[in-house]
Design a protein around this motif. Sequence first.
Motif, PDB file in Angstrom:
ATOM      1  N   SER A   1      -7.828 -11.126  13.828  1.00 59.14           N
ATOM      2  CA  SER A   1      -6.727 -10.158  13.854  1.00 59.14           C
ATOM      3  C   SER A   1      -5.899 -10.209  12.576  1.00 59.14           C
ATOM      4  O   SER A   1      -5.350  -9.213  12.138  1.00 59.14           O
ATOM      5  CB  SER A   1      -5.829 -10.378  15.058  1.00 59.14           C
ATOM      6  N   GLY A   2      -5.776 -11.349  11.933  1.00 59.92           N
ATOM      7  CA  GLY A   2      -4.993 -11.468  10.711  1.00 59.92           C
ATOM      8  C   GLY A   2      -5.790 -11.173   9.459  1.00 59.92           C
ATOM      9  O   GLY A   2      -5.226 -11.015   8.383  1.00 59.92           O
ATOM     10  N   ALA A   3      -7.088 -11.056   9.556  1.00 61.76           N
ATOM     11  CA  ALA A   3      -7.930 -10.868   8.376  1.00 61.76           C
ATOM     12  C   ALA A   3      -7.750  -9.494   7.749  1.00 61.76           C
ATOM     13  O   ALA A   3      -7.903  -9.330   6.546  1.00 61.76           O
ATOM     14  CB  ALA A   3      -9.381 -11.085   8.741  1.00 61.76           C
ATOM     15  N   SER A   4      -7.407  -8.481   8.533  1.00 60.28           N
ATOM     16  CA  SER A   4      -7.330  -7.129   8.003  1.00 60.28           C
ATOM     17  C   SER A   4      -5.923  -6.718   7.587  1.00 60.28           C
ATOM     18  O   SER A   4      -5.731  -5.632   7.079  1.00 60.28           O
ATOM     19  CB  SER A   4      -7.841  -6.139   9.049  1.00 60.28           C
ATOM     20  N   GLN A   5      -4.924  -7.583   7.778  1.00 58.29           N
ATOM     21  CA  GLN A   5      -3.547  -7.228   7.451  1.00 58.29           C
ATOM     22  C   GLN A   5      -3.265  -7.490   5.977  1.00 58.29           C
ATOM     23  O   GLN A   5      -3.712  -8.481   5.411  1.00 58.29           O
ATOM     24  CB  GLN A   5      -2.569  -8.020   8.306  1.00 58.29           C
ATOM     25  N   ALA A   6      -2.513  -6.578   5.360  1.00 54.64           N
ATOM     26  CA  ALA A   6      -2.126  -6.735   3.960  1.00 54.64           C
ATOM     27  C   ALA A   6      -0.956  -7.702   3.861  1.00 54.64           C
ATOM     28  O   ALA A   6      -0.128  -7.773   4.763  1.00 54.64           O
ATOM     29  CB  ALA A   6      -1.720  -5.390   3.372  1.00 54.64           C
ATOM     30  N   PRO A   7      -0.868  -8.450   2.770  1.00 53.53           N
ATOM     31  CA  PRO A   7       0.284  -9.333   2.590  1.00 53.53           C
ATOM     32  C   PRO A   7       1.575  -8.521   2.519  1.00 53.53           C
ATOM     33  O   PRO A   7       1.576  -7.356   2.124  1.00 53.53           O
ATOM     34  CB  PRO A   7       0.008 -10.030   1.256  1.00 53.53           C
ATOM     35  N   ASP A   8       2.681  -9.168   2.896  1.00 57.84           N
ATOM     36  CA  ASP A   8       3.969  -8.480   2.940  1.00 57.84           C
ATOM     37  C   ASP A   8       4.439  -8.003   1.570  1.00 57.84           C
ATOM     38  O   ASP A   8       5.207  -7.063   1.475  1.00 57.84           O
ATOM     39  CB  ASP A   8       5.034  -9.395   3.540  1.00 57.84           C
ATOM     40  N   ASN A   9       4.005  -8.660   0.496  1.00 61.26           N
ATOM     41  CA  ASN A   9       4.509  -8.283  -0.823  1.00 61.26           C
ATOM     42  C   ASN A   9       3.710  -7.152  -1.466  1.00 61.26           C
ATOM     43  O   ASN A   9       4.005  -6.760  -2.581  1.00 61.26           O
ATOM     44  CB  ASN A   9       4.543  -9.501  -1.751  1.00 61.26           C
ATOM     45  N   GLN A  10       2.687  -6.641  -0.788  1.00 60.70           N
ATOM     46  CA  GLN A  10       1.902  -5.536  -1.328  1.00 60.70           C
ATOM     47  C   GLN A  10       2.117  -4.296  -0.473  1.00 60.70           C
ATOM     48  O   GLN A  10       1.754  -4.264   0.690  1.00 60.70           O
ATOM     49  CB  GLN A  10       0.423  -5.892  -1.358  1.00 60.70           C
ATOM     50  N   LEU A  11       2.700  -3.282  -1.086  1.00 54.50           N
ATOM     51  CA  LEU A  11       2.928  -2.034  -0.370  1.00 54.50           C
ATOM     52  C   LEU A  11       1.748  -1.098  -0.584  1.00 54.50           C
ATOM     53  O   LEU A  11       1.062  -1.162  -1.605  1.00 54.50           O
ATOM     54  CB  LEU A  11       4.213  -1.368  -0.868  1.00 54.50           C
ATOM     55  N   ASN A  12       1.570  -0.208   0.354  1.00 51.27           N
ATOM     56  CA  ASN A  12       0.534   0.803   0.240  1.00 51.27           C
ATOM     57  C   ASN A  12       0.836   1.676  -0.984  1.00 51.27           C
ATOM     58  O   ASN A  12       1.950   2.194  -1.118  1.00 51.27           O
ATOM     59  CB  ASN A  12       0.531   1.641   1.524  1.00 51.27           C
ATOM     60  N   PRO A  13      -0.126   1.871  -1.885  1.00 46.39           N
ATOM     61  CA  PRO A  13       0.114   2.679  -3.089  1.00 46.39           C
ATOM     62  C   PRO A  13       0.559   4.110  -2.783  1.00 46.39           C
ATOM     63  O   PRO A  13       1.358   4.686  -3.518  1.00 46.39           O
ATOM     64  CB  PRO A  13      -1.232   2.674  -3.817  1.00 46.39           C
ATOM     65  N   GLN A  14       0.073   4.674  -1.702  1.00 45.11           N
ATOM     66  CA  GLN A  14       0.489   6.030  -1.326  1.00 45.11           C
ATOM     67  C   GLN A  14       1.975   6.041  -0.961  1.00 45.11           C
ATOM     68  O   GLN A  14       2.693   6.984  -1.290  1.00 45.11           O
ATOM     69  CB  GLN A  14      -0.354   6.534  -0.157  1.00 45.11           C
ATOM     70  N   SER A  15       2.454   4.997  -0.320  1.00 43.01           N
ATOM     71  CA  SER A  15       3.868   4.891   0.029  1.00 43.01           C
ATOM     72  C   SER A  15       4.716   4.799  -1.236  1.00 43.01           C
ATOM     73  O   SER A  15       5.787   5.410  -1.320  1.00 43.01           O
ATOM     74  CB  SER A  15       4.097   3.669   0.922  1.00 43.01           C
ATOM     75  N   VAL A  16       4.244   4.054  -2.222  1.00 42.32           N
ATOM     76  CA  VAL A  16       4.978   3.913  -3.485  1.00 42.32           C
ATOM     77  C   VAL A  16       5.026   5.253  -4.218  1.00 42.32           C
ATOM     78  O   VAL A  16       6.061   5.630  -4.780  1.00 42.32           O
ATOM     79  CB  VAL A  16       4.338   2.810  -4.356  1.00 42.32           C
ATOM     80  N   THR A  17       3.923   6.001  -4.197  1.00 45.12           N
ATOM     81  CA  THR A  17       3.889   7.324  -4.830  1.00 45.12           C
ATOM     82  C   THR A  17       4.876   8.271  -4.153  1.00 45.12           C
ATOM     83  O   THR A  17       5.607   9.010  -4.821  1.00 45.12           O
ATOM     84  CB  THR A  17       2.460   7.904  -4.759  1.00 45.12           C
ATOM     85  N   LEU A  18       4.906   8.241  -2.825  1.00 43.85           N
ATOM     86  CA  LEU A  18       5.852   9.086  -2.091  1.00 43.85           C
ATOM     87  C   LEU A  18       7.294   8.664  -2.355  1.00 43.85           C
ATOM     88  O   LEU A  18       8.190   9.511  -2.416  1.00 43.85           O
ATOM     89  CB  LEU A  18       5.540   9.043  -0.594  1.00 43.85           C
TER      90      LEU A  18
END
Length: 165
Positions: free
Chosen positions: A20-37
């Motif tokens: 369950s934890g293998a597919s989660q992104a680390p907290d310090n990395q945001l989704n690039p699409q979110s950053v673009t928005l």
Amino acid sequence: MRLLPIGLVAGVGAALIASSGASQAPDNQLNPQSVTLLRKGEAALAAGQFQAADDALETALVVDPRNRAAFNALAKVAQRQKLYGQAIRYTNKALALEPNDVNALSIQGEAMVEMGAVARAQRNLAKVRQLCGSGACPQGTSLAAAIARGPAVAQKVTTPAPKQN
């Protein structure tokens, strides 16, 4: 033989927990699409297009709800529209993600000043100054200026109504 079902259940449970934890992104990395928005929303805010800014920033949060900068930008949009309570709510969400977010503390303090909660804004200023350390930071300077200026409501001069005879 009796321990086989217990061992099998424990093994399957351990495998599920590990995967369950293998597919989660680390907290310090945001989704690039979110950053673009986020950038699109900040540009709309700078252009004074509040609805477009709000739409882009809320979409950024749907894409990645850990985007503190989007909460802070939404708080700025709310402040520009004189929706100070809403600005405080957005900064509370940013502070829930990172309690030492200097930007959120400053934005929240400025909104508190506008609502007349100067004592609470001064507590935010003390925390901002503590987090900034020995050097003065722009967030602390901005909040200190807002506190010194006071609420905009108090600055309005009201003229007495003319007496009617």
